[in-house]
Design a protein around this motif. Sequence first.
Motif, short mmCIF file in Angstrom:
data_model
loop_
_atom_site.label_atom_id
_atom_site.label_comp_id
_atom_site.label_asym_id
_atom_site.label_seq_id
_atom_site.Cartn_x
_atom_site.Cartn_y
_atom_site.Cartn_z
N GLY A 48 -5.43 9.21 3.64
CA GLY A 48 -4.69 9.04 4.88
C GLY A 48 -4.15 7.65 5.11
O GLY A 48 -3.97 7.23 6.25
N ARG A 49 -3.83 6.93 4.05
CA ARG A 49 -3.37 5.54 4.17
C ARG A 49 -1.85 5.43 4.19
O ARG A 49 -1.32 4.34 4.44
N THR A 81 5.14 3.69 5.47
CA THR A 81 4.16 2.61 5.69
C THR A 81 2.92 2.87 4.84
O THR A 81 2.55 4.02 4.59
N VAL A 82 2.29 1.79 4.43
CA VAL A 82 1.03 1.85 3.68
C VAL A 82 0.02 1.00 4.43
O VAL A 82 0.26 -0.20 4.65
N ASP A 83 -1.06 1.63 4.87
CA ASP A 83 -2.07 0.96 5.69
C ASP A 83 -1.45 0.35 6.95
O ASP A 83 -1.84 -0.73 7.40
N GLY A 84 -0.44 1.04 7.50
CA GLY A 84 0.20 0.59 8.73
C GLY A 84 1.28 -0.44 8.53
O GLY A 84 1.97 -0.81 9.48
N SER A 85 1.48 -0.94 7.30
CA SER A 85 2.50 -1.95 7.03
C SER A 85 3.68 -1.30 6.33
O SER A 85 3.48 -0.52 5.37
N PRO A 86 4.91 -1.61 6.77
CA PRO A 86 6.08 -1.01 6.11
C PRO A 86 6.24 -1.55 4.69
O PRO A 86 5.86 -2.69 4.39
N VAL A 87 6.80 -0.72 3.85
CA VAL A 87 7.07 -1.14 2.48
C VAL A 87 8.15 -2.21 2.50
O VAL A 87 9.09 -2.16 3.30
N GLU A 88 8.01 -3.19 1.64
CA GLU A 88 8.95 -4.31 1.62
C GLU A 88 10.37 -3.85 1.37
O GLU A 88 10.61 -2.80 0.77
N ALA A 89 11.29 -4.67 1.83
CA ALA A 89 12.71 -4.42 1.54
C ALA A 89 12.94 -4.54 0.04
O ALA A 89 12.22 -5.27 -0.66
N PRO A 90 13.94 -3.86 -0.49
CA PRO A 90 14.18 -3.89 -1.93
C PRO A 90 14.43 -5.32 -2.43
O PRO A 90 15.10 -6.11 -1.78
N ARG A 91 13.88 -5.59 -3.59
CA ARG A 91 14.07 -6.89 -4.25
C ARG A 91 14.69 -6.67 -5.62
O ARG A 91 14.54 -5.60 -6.21
N PRO A 92 15.36 -7.68 -6.16
CA PRO A 92 15.89 -7.53 -7.52
C PRO A 92 14.77 -7.32 -8.52
O PRO A 92 13.68 -7.90 -8.40
N ALA A 93 15.04 -6.49 -9.50
CA ALA A 93 14.06 -6.23 -10.55
C ALA A 93 13.86 -7.48 -11.40
O ALA A 93 14.78 -8.29 -11.58
N ARG A 94 12.66 -7.63 -11.93
CA ARG A 94 12.34 -8.74 -12.82
C ARG A 94 11.82 -8.16 -14.13
O ARG A 94 11.13 -7.13 -14.15
N LEU A 95 12.14 -8.85 -15.21
CA LEU A 95 11.75 -8.38 -16.54
C LEU A 95 11.12 -9.55 -17.30
O LEU A 95 11.66 -10.66 -17.31
N PHE A 96 10.00 -9.27 -17.94
CA PHE A 96 9.26 -10.29 -18.68
C PHE A 96 9.08 -9.83 -20.13
O PHE A 96 9.02 -8.63 -20.42
#
Length: 372
Positions: free
Chosen positions: A40-41, A63-78
Amino acid sequence: MYGRGVSHASAPKEPQRIAKLLARAGIASRREIERMIADGRIAIDGKTLDTPATLVASLHGVTVDGSPVEAPRPARLFVFHKPAGVLTTERDPKGRPTIYDRLPKGLPRLIPVGRLDYNTEGLLLLTTDGGLKRQLELPSTGVERAYRARAYGEVSQAQLEELIEGVEIDGIRYGAIDANLERRTGANVWIELILTEGKNREVRRVLEHLGLEVSRLIRTRYGPFVLGDLPVGAIGEVRQHDLVAFRQTLAKGTKSDTAVEVATLPSPAPPARAGPVETPSPPSRARKQPGPSTRPGAAPDANRKRAPRGKPRATAPLAPNRPAPASDDRRRGPKADMAAPSDPKPTPKRRPGWARPKIKPGPKPRGGRGRK
């Protein structure tokens, strides 16, 4: 804000399972997200979810644990230079080392693109974006993987060229492989292979099918990203403009011919010490005082007393009513135990070091006399 975010390019347009989208967003693995939903998280617009099969078109309002998911960010590759002897997984039930044990601290949550076997080394891509991971893994995108294999056995270039048509082994069909004999070193051969799919243990099984025993396998390239001079166990990040250009070639279905190298990320500095630490010096070994030399011909020690040259002869206990021998009697043998005569001749005293002169033998007689 919760999670690492996804890029705009990987935002889905059709409804998909929410567990899949959250996993691509870097929140957690798909199995872990299913457990989070059961606990139920996770909620949408304030309503708690009760099934991971919920379909959504985006993560807006999630939301996860009551916090909204972050806004989209650029993908990173390593690019990570995986050493042999580590697993491409997050954790191992047997306690064996994994790639995450070798990664430096402070990196975002990274997802491996494909897998490398426990004993396989070389280039391993890691990304923050699940959509990019899927694009790189799908055989339909045609992203090439290049390997160098050292194998024991005999093989000809003609046999390797037959792999370009693909091969079926134990009911499994493997696609086209561009294989070339690089060089021979004694009983071993080095082979370069280029393929566009990454089935489990594909390179090893194909070479074993040809009668070769693979002793070392290195992945040197994945798409345009090359291993280069990246040290073993080190990691580097692909520059953002190189990643954007690569994703554009994927969208067009074209192949990039420009190799992309990465610079090694600096390792975190070790924590500073509170103060100078004195290194204890090793305990000094006591020198052994030189004793009297026992070497033949060595000079005697000045502090040592010289022993008398003549070895004193032990005197046997006397029988009762038997006269003692004269003190100056130096006779040897059994006669020395006999009683001294009543009127012995005076024996001249000998000085220390006195010895009888040695008589040199004369010349040998000539002729046949004396010969045996």
